[in-house]
Write a protein that holds these residues in place. Structure first.
Motif, mmCIF file in Angstrom:
data_model
loop_
_atom_site.group_PDB
_atom_site.id
_atom_site.type_symbol
_atom_site.label_atom_id
_atom_site.label_comp_id
_atom_site.label_asym_id
_atom_site.label_seq_id
_atom_site.Cartn_x
_atom_site.Cartn_y
_atom_site.Cartn_z
ATOM 1 N N SER A 257 47.450 -67.027 -30.312
ATOM 2 C CA SER A 257 46.909 -67.081 -31.666
ATOM 3 C C SER A 257 47.284 -68.376 -32.363
ATOM 4 O O SER A 257 46.544 -68.881 -33.211
ATOM 5 C CB SER A 257 47.444 -65.912 -32.493
ATOM 6 O OG SER A 257 47.243 -64.686 -31.848
ATOM 7 N N LEU A 258 48.451 -68.913 -32.027
ATOM 8 C CA LEU A 258 48.983 -70.090 -32.708
ATOM 9 C C LEU A 258 48.849 -71.348 -31.857
ATOM 10 O O LEU A 258 49.668 -72.267 -31.961
ATOM 11 C CB LEU A 258 50.446 -69.844 -33.102
ATOM 12 C CG LEU A 258 50.645 -68.629 -34.020
ATOM 13 C CD1 LEU A 258 52.114 -68.444 -34.357
ATOM 14 C CD2 LEU A 258 49.823 -68.775 -35.299
ATOM 15 N N ARG A 259 47.818 -71.382 -31.023
ATOM 16 C CA ARG A 259 47.592 -72.611 -30.263
ATOM 17 C C ARG A 259 47.271 -73.741 -31.228
ATOM 18 O O ARG A 259 46.644 -73.525 -32.271
ATOM 19 C CB ARG A 259 46.459 -72.433 -29.251
ATOM 20 C CG ARG A 259 45.084 -72.263 -29.844
ATOM 21 C CD ARG A 259 44.014 -72.249 -28.747
ATOM 22 N NE ARG A 259 42.672 -72.090 -29.298
ATOM 23 C CZ ARG A 259 42.057 -70.945 -29.459
ATOM 24 N NH1 ARG A 259 42.647 -69.810 -29.120
ATOM 25 N NH2 ARG A 259 40.832 -70.903 -29.974
ATOM 26 N N PRO A 260 47.675 -74.955 -30.915
ATOM 27 C CA PRO A 260 47.391 -76.080 -31.806
ATOM 28 C C PRO A 260 45.917 -76.439 -31.789
ATOM 29 O O PRO A 260 45.314 -76.578 -30.724
ATOM 30 C CB PRO A 260 48.242 -77.212 -31.227
ATOM 31 C CG PRO A 260 48.425 -76.858 -29.787
ATOM 32 C CD PRO A 260 48.476 -75.359 -29.744
ATOM 33 N N GLY A 261 45.335 -76.596 -32.955
ATOM 34 C CA GLY A 261 43.936 -76.982 -33.063
ATOM 35 C C GLY A 261 43.760 -78.456 -33.343
ATOM 36 O O GLY A 261 42.640 -78.933 -33.536
ATOM 37 N N CYS A 262 44.873 -79.183 -33.362
ATOM 38 C CA CYS A 262 44.825 -80.630 -33.553
ATOM 39 C C CYS A 262 46.110 -81.220 -32.985
ATOM 40 O O CYS A 262 47.104 -80.513 -32.772
ATOM 41 C CB CYS A 262 44.669 -80.998 -35.025
ATOM 42 S SG CYS A 262 46.050 -80.473 -36.066
ATOM 43 N N LEU A 263 46.116 -82.512 -32.737
ATOM 44 C CA LEU A 263 47.292 -83.149 -32.131
ATOM 45 C C LEU A 263 48.528 -83.042 -33.029
ATOM 46 O O LEU A 263 49.653 -82.927 -32.534
ATOM 47 C CB LEU A 263 46.991 -84.629 -31.843
ATOM 48 C CG LEU A 263 45.817 -84.928 -30.906
ATOM 49 C CD1 LEU A 263 45.757 -86.418 -30.606
ATOM 50 C CD2 LEU A 263 45.911 -84.130 -29.617
ATOM 51 N N TYR A 264 48.315 -83.063 -34.326
ATOM 52 C CA TYR A 264 49.436 -83.007 -35.272
ATOM 53 C C TYR A 264 50.268 -81.734 -35.082
ATOM 54 O O TYR A 264 51.489 -81.754 -35.243
ATOM 55 C CB TYR A 264 48.889 -83.067 -36.699
ATOM 56 C CG TYR A 264 49.939 -83.136 -37.776
ATOM 57 C CD1 TYR A 264 50.420 -84.369 -38.219
ATOM 58 C CD2 TYR A 264 50.445 -81.968 -38.352
ATOM 59 C CE1 TYR A 264 51.393 -84.425 -39.211
ATOM 60 C CE2 TYR A 264 51.411 -82.020 -39.340
ATOM 61 C CZ TYR A 264 51.890 -83.253 -39.770
ATOM 62 O OH TYR A 264 52.857 -83.313 -40.747
ATOM 63 N N ASP A 268 54.514 -77.314 -31.589
ATOM 64 C CA ASP A 268 55.361 -77.096 -32.763
ATOM 65 C C ASP A 268 56.088 -75.764 -32.666
ATOM 66 O O ASP A 268 55.941 -75.011 -31.691
ATOM 67 C CB ASP A 268 54.539 -77.188 -34.045
ATOM 68 C CG ASP A 268 53.524 -76.050 -34.195
ATOM 69 O OD1 ASP A 268 53.359 -75.258 -33.239
ATOM 70 O OD2 ASP A 268 52.885 -75.967 -35.263
ATOM 71 N N GLU A 269 56.868 -75.458 -33.662
ATOM 72 C CA GLU A 269 57.694 -74.252 -33.647
ATOM 73 C C GLU A 269 56.857 -72.985 -33.603
ATOM 74 O O GLU A 269 57.210 -72.006 -32.930
ATOM 75 C CB GLU A 269 58.611 -74.235 -34.874
ATOM 76 C CG GLU A 269 59.641 -73.128 -34.842
ATOM 77 C CD GLU A 269 60.568 -73.133 -36.049
ATOM 78 O OE1 GLU A 269 61.429 -72.226 -36.145
ATOM 79 O OE2 GLU A 269 60.411 -74.037 -36.903
ATOM 80 N N ALA A 270 55.725 -72.984 -34.298
ATOM 81 C CA ALA A 270 54.860 -71.803 -34.306
ATOM 82 C C ALA A 270 54.333 -71.513 -32.903
ATOM 83 O O ALA A 270 54.400 -70.365 -32.423
ATOM 84 C CB ALA A 270 53.696 -72.026 -35.268
ATOM 85 N N GLN A 271 53.822 -72.527 -32.228
ATOM 86 C CA GLN A 271 53.278 -72.355 -30.875
ATOM 87 C C GLN A 271 54.342 -71.857 -29.905
ATOM 88 O O GLN A 271 54.107 -70.913 -29.134
ATOM 89 C CB GLN A 271 52.701 -73.680 -30.376
ATOM 90 C CG GLN A 271 52.168 -73.613 -28.951
ATOM 91 C CD GLN A 271 51.931 -75.004 -28.363
ATOM 92 O OE1 GLN A 271 51.776 -75.981 -29.080
ATOM 93 N NE2 GLN A 271 51.912 -75.091 -27.044
ATOM 94 N N ILE A 272 55.503 -72.474 -29.929
ATOM 95 C CA ILE A 272 56.553 -72.131 -28.961
ATOM 96 C C ILE A 272 57.167 -70.767 -29.270
ATOM 97 O O ILE A 272 57.523 -70.016 -28.349
ATOM 98 C CB ILE A 272 57.645 -73.219 -28.928
ATOM 99 C CG1 ILE A 272 57.020 -74.581 -28.602
ATOM 100 C CG2 ILE A 272 58.717 -72.879 -27.912
ATOM 101 C CD1 ILE A 272 56.173 -74.603 -27.343
ATOM 102 N N SER A 273 57.266 -70.417 -30.540
ATOM 103 C CA SER A 273 57.800 -69.098 -30.908
ATOM 104 C C SER A 273 56.913 -67.988 -30.343
ATOM 105 O O SER A 273 57.407 -66.991 -29.799
ATOM 106 C CB SER A 273 57.894 -68.965 -32.433
ATOM 107 O OG SER A 273 58.820 -69.898 -32.964
ATOM 108 N N GLU A 274 55.612 -68.164 -30.476
ATOM 109 C CA GLU A 274 54.687 -67.167 -29.920
ATOM 110 C C GLU A 274 54.769 -67.147 -28.401
ATOM 111 O O GLU A 274 54.735 -66.076 -27.786
ATOM 112 C CB GLU A 274 53.256 -67.475 -30.359
ATOM 113 C CG GLU A 274 52.251 -66.442 -29.852
ATOM 114 C CD GLU A 274 50.819 -66.785 -30.210
ATOM 115 O OE1 GLU A 274 50.022 -65.846 -30.409
ATOM 116 O OE2 GLU A 274 50.493 -67.981 -30.285
#
Length: 469
Positions: A257-264, A268-274
């Motif tokens: 759900s929290l895959r990055p939708g842009c390079l920025y 990040d912490e959200a992606q790795i936490s999930e």
């Protein structure tokens, strides 16, 4: 010649489809009385199923080795026992990299016939699995038609139908969720993407992002959690979901759900936490004999792709990693099938098991049949390039055969060896359409006087003759 070529291709696909339908009915009939007829269940019991034997032969692997990979959760064979016209395939790092094609209607365009046409195009051009992401029209009818016409595993995101059925995300309930999952499993869906790893506690991490949540399923889940201030119902009902999957051998594709939708926002912490939660859920699924793969990013700079593959292997016990791209730049609009194939090649080399194709319409609109074709071929190139680089058994053989065909001016063989034979033939025939040119020792780019192959062959023949004299 052109008509006979198309007829051959059609008959070949028809025979493959019919073979799969006839054979697999016999394979699964003795498993129907088993309450857990999953490939993982049998693999743990030391039993090599017919699907395992078939796939092992296809991949050039020993059946026992493939069984072991499935037993420890590093490979899956998504094959719902209700999908009897399915021809089995495997996803995992020990096998060749696979390609998924997304199709699906929307509320604004497309319907059953269009989606079946996209499905057939997907299979024709080499998709290993197809996801039905329909959100508009009669979803049950569309899915039924897709499964009936598919020889490859079909995946879905059940959340789309759940919202379609309940009308508003606020009306979502665990009972409604489970009802849709069961219905789709009975229809023959071979894997579900569920967004169970997105927990309420991760919402503050989303606020730090440039683009927030780009996953449709993830954004819907966030809306529900924030409205009720309760935990993700897919996470809460995970045990019940596993029971449904185990009954029909539906694999889980644990969605990011929290895959990055842009390079920025990449890595990040959200992606790795999930991702860490997905690893925990994968262990739980494995314990209940449900096959699992993990979904991954997204938009990721080239220099972070290797790290992303390694983090998944670390946190998820090297479960098969299914990545969307990844796209290493955000500015490829209109050409994102190329952007994605660039990132996908690197991802596959560093451990991704399946590439989710991206079409040129990504971020812009609903892809049509032509877009599906081009997206698949771009990602087949990416997957094959990685297979060759990794030295997977038999991967480079086709390249060697193409080299021989080119050097010997065997144009028809060149067409047949290409990932898109029709496109190769079409481009050649644009300038040299006459059938006599299929025997010519040149193409329209170099012409008869400047072909390097022709010149080299002549030099080799003359030098060989001189040395013999």
């Amino acid at each position: 010649m052109q008509k006979s070529y198309f007829l051959y291709y059609f008959v070949r696909l028809l025979l493959i489809f019919l073979k799969g339908k006839i054979v697999r009915i016999n394979w699964v009939k003795n498993r129907l009385s088993n309450t857990t007829p999953t490939q993982l269940y049998y693999a743990k019991k030391g039993i090599i199923t017919e699907e395992m034997s078939y796939v092992a032969k296809l991949e050039g692997l020993e059946p026992e080795f493939l069984r072991e990979q499935i037993a420890i959760g590093r490979a899956i064979i998504p094959a719902n026992i209700k999908h009897t016209n399915l021809i089995p395939m495997a996803i995992g790092r020990a096998t060749k990299c696979k390609i998924n094609a997304n199709i699906g209607s929307s509320a604004l365009s497309s319907g059953k016939d269009e989606e079946v046409a996209k499905l057939k195009a997907s299979i024709k051009y080499g998709a290993d699995t197809v996801m039905d992401l329909s959100t508009g029209g009669d979803l049950d009818e569309i899915r039924e038609a897709i499964i009936a016409n598919s020889s490859v595993p079909i995946g879905t995101v059940p959340m789309y139908q759940i919202i379609h059925d309940v009308g508003d995300v606020k009306n979502l309930s665990i009972d409604a969720m489970l009802k849709v999952l069961e219905k789709q499993a009975i229809q023959g869906v071979s894997y579900f993407t569920i967004h169970a790893g997105f927990k309420l506690e991760f919402m503050p991490l989303v606020a730090k992002r440039k683009m927030g949540i780009v996953s449709r399923g993830g954004s819907l889940m966030a809306s529900w959690m924030l409205h009720y201030h309760k935990e993700n119902p897919f996470y809460e009902a995970f045990d019940e979901i596993l029971k449904i999957c185990a009954r029909y051998d539906v694999s889980l594709s644990l969605g990011d759900s929290l895959r990055p939708g842009c390079l920025y926002d990449a890595t990040d912490e959200a992606q790795i936490s999930e991702l860490k939660v997905l690893g925990e859920l994968a262990k739980k699924a494995n314990a209940q004999n449900v096959q699992v793969m993990i979904e991954g990013p997204g938009h990721v700079p080239l220099d972070q792709i290797q790290k992303n593959m390694e983090l998944e292997q670390l946190y998820c016990n090297d479960a098969p990693f299914y990545v969307l791209g990844p796209l290493p730049t955000d500015i490829g609009a209109g050409y994102d099938h190329i952007t994605s194939a660039i990132g996908g090649t690197l991802a596959a080399f560093y451990g991704a098991s399946m590439l989710g194709y991206v079409t040129c319409k990504e971020h812009l609109g609903l892809p049509n049949e032509r877009d599906v074709r081009e997206g698949i071929i771009a990602h087949k190139i990416a997957a094959h390039a990685a297979d060759v680089a990794l030295g997977r058994k038999g991967a480079i053989q086709r390249d060697h055969e193409m080299s021989d065909a080119r050097y010997n001016f065997d144009w028809n063989k060149q067409f047949s060896l290409a990932l898109d034979p029709e496109k190769a033939r079409e481009f050649h025939d644009e300038s040299l359409p006459d059938e006599s040119f299929k025997k010519a020792e040149f193409c329209s780019m170099c012409g008869p006087k400047f072909c390097a192959y022709k010149i080299t062959r002549k030099l080799m023949q003359e030098n060989c003759k001189i040395s013999q004299d």
